[in-house]
Design an enzyme around this catalytic site. Structure first.
Site, short mmCIF file in Angstrom:
data_model
loop_
_atom_site.label_atom_id
_atom_site.label_comp_id
_atom_site.label_asym_id
_atom_site.label_seq_id
_atom_site.Cartn_x
_atom_site.Cartn_y
_atom_site.Cartn_z
N SER B 126 0.83 -1.21 0.00
CA SER B 126 0.00 0.00 0.00
C SER B 126 0.86 1.26 0.00
O SER B 126 2.01 1.24 0.45
CB SER B 126 -0.86 -0.03 1.26
OG SER B 126 -1.37 1.23 1.58
N TYR B 150 -0.03 -0.27 10.19
CA TYR B 150 -0.40 -0.94 8.95
C TYR B 150 0.72 -0.80 7.91
O TYR B 150 1.15 -1.78 7.30
CB TYR B 150 -1.70 -0.33 8.42
CG TYR B 150 -2.16 -0.83 7.08
CD1 TYR B 150 -2.81 -2.05 6.96
CD2 TYR B 150 -1.95 -0.08 5.92
CE1 TYR B 150 -3.24 -2.51 5.72
CE2 TYR B 150 -2.38 -0.53 4.69
CZ TYR B 150 -3.03 -1.74 4.58
OH TYR B 150 -3.45 -2.18 3.37
N LYS B 154 3.06 -3.82 6.44
CA LYS B 154 3.13 -4.09 4.99
C LYS B 154 4.58 -4.01 4.51
O LYS B 154 5.03 -4.81 3.70
CB LYS B 154 2.25 -3.10 4.23
CG LYS B 154 0.76 -3.40 4.33
CD LYS B 154 0.39 -4.65 3.54
CE LYS B 154 -1.10 -4.90 3.50
NZ LYS B 154 -1.41 -6.20 2.84
#
Lengths: 324, 324
Positions: B126, B150, B154
């Site tokens: 992302s 997050y 990732k």
């Protein structure tokens, strides 16, 4: 205050322990100097005895949660996390590298998080997080693209240290160390082991093998400067680091040829003659993937210092380890 | 060949499944197109029934090794790893984020490694791996500095995919996806959930809340382009990727104002009037840490494509999801 050194029986850990005991204090959570009341040395085996009542020894595997919990308590205000599986070994044994270089780092950070005391954590990373096609000089803004599992594991540890710091679980700082040399002792499975070996062994009247070419660029730091750097890295106020918790440490840009030249200047041609040049493709691949020069501007601005030249590194080794 | 989609009951997973079943083939290990014989959809809950004999459904927690082992077999030639805990949720529940976004990714890669068949693995990352002070336009050479757990999770997954590929355990490729919108369904805990909500809800005669300012820059991609990108990312020969397994996907640089303007053009001012502007500091902090513009040169050169404008994204949503 209680301080923990992982890898406390290793060469750097032992030196750091002695330096901290001699110094006597470190910055506490409020930034003010506090006396070190307990210095816990954690390693697989006990360190050579240090005669000081402040020293506590914990032995065990750092990937064992029970071992971490016994070493890192709610009273631990500072952690120097030095323990690692070296680059050549992490490449040969992938699972061991993941377990020690990454999982154990996470265990330490999670243990600190559970205690909720936000200790300062100094994590040693490495220039091995860089690799592949690189600019002539690696900058603070250069993307880390590891070409070894050791580098990948260290880079993931860096990300944890930064995120745990952002979340307020710890007050972390990661120092990307140059190749430390001259290391005392015996060769290890680090791909960079030769960098110390080609200086140390000849000075001990022993033969040494150099597995890389003379023109190989090296980014190095003496044990003295490494210890200074670890302590300085601890002392910096976390506010000054902000969100960027990882620092490329200043080092000395040299070549294997210049290193051997410095040895000759200090010890003579007959000492240098003990080096045999035998290329080793596996070592060359890893070492050549590392950058040989950095512009470590941010760390320099934060007060970290490099060695002036390789001759002074050789002379310091002769003084510290050979006592002459 | 056997293909696995994690997050197979999700919006993208279901769309990808349908696209793969319609397509019928994927590049096999030798690069040649092979018929998809089994398409395994793995998720917490079963997906809406897809009437196709090639579909196999596995339900369970992707952080459970037994679940991964039942979904990813020695016959699995390709994995699309889409399952994740979204950004807002990973920030609120740190342990859940680590377990699903990182540990499960590692389990999948380790399971593939143990089978020794070197499957192609497409991992969705992302733009959230970027954050903090960023250049006007993020380039392929910009350092990823996540400002959310997050993003950190990732990024660690990316490093694993790259190192496992280098070691020959998998043939991995990581796609850093822009904010996908317009997502159908209901709002989720992603900080970017509003980006779909402000288009989707008004079109459904529902009120929507926009928690960020109109001038907020957004880097977006339509579901259609996302599915095209995932399949294209699978089909690229790993040799072309070399050591660099992570790609910034091309997207559309827009702003919330332009998105709402496109909605007005397609559906009228009375539809746009259903949006209430209510700033939410937590969402603003996360969304503003993401970059709004990229120069995704490498991915573009590899044949990935972006949406031309936001109006076409709104029209595609109306067509695909509202059938008008």
């Amino acid at each position: 205050m209680d301080v923990l050194i992982t890898g406390g029986a290793g060469f750097l850990g032992t030196r750091l322990a002695k330096a901290l005991l001699a110094r006597g204090t470190l910055a506490g959570p409020d930034g003010r100097q506090q006396p070190i009341s307990t210095l816990t040395l954690l390693d697989l085996a006990a360190p050579a005895a240090i005669d000081d009542p402040r020293v506590r020894v914990v032995t065990g595997d750092i990937s064992d949660p029970a071992v971490i919990r016994s070493a890192l308590t709610a009273d631990t205000a500072s952690v120097f996390h030095l323990a690692a599986v070296v680059s050549g070994q992490a490449e040969a044994d992938f699972e061991l590298g993941m377990r020690i270089n990454f999982d154990a780092t996470r265990l330490i950070l999670d243990c600190a998080r559970e205690h909720g005391k936000r200790p300062r954590v100094v994590f040693t990373s490495s220039v091995a997080v860089f690799g592949g096609p690189l600019p002539q000089q690696v900058k603070d803004s250069t993307v880390a693209t590891p070409q070894s599992s050791y580098g990948a594991q260290k880079l993931m540890g860096e990300i944890l240290v930064t995120d745990y710091s952002r979340k307020g679980f710890i007050d972390g700082r990661t120092l990307r160390m140059p190749t430390i040399c001259v290391r005392p002792g015996v060769p290890n499975k680090a791909a960079s082991s030769f960098a110390s070996g080609i200086i140390r062994e000849p000075l001990n009247d022993q033969p040494a093998v150099c597995p890389v070419a003379p023109e190989t660029p090296m980014w190095v730091m003496s044990p003295r400067k490494a210890i200074e750097g670890l302590i300085h890295g601890h002392e910096i106020d976390g506010e000054r680091l902000g969100a960027t918790r990882t620092l490329n440490m200043p080092g000395l840009a040299t070549t294997v040829r210049d290193m051997v030249g410095a040895l000759e200047k200090v010890a003579g041609a007959n000492v240098v003659a003990r080096i045999r040049w035998e290329p080793d493709a596996a070592v060359i691949r890893i070492v050549n993937s590392w950058p040989g020069n950095f512009d470590a501007a941010r760390a320099a601005a934060l007060g970290f210092a490099a060695d002036p030249d390789f001759e002074s590194i050789v002379r310091a080794h002769v003084q510290d380890e050979l006592g002459r």
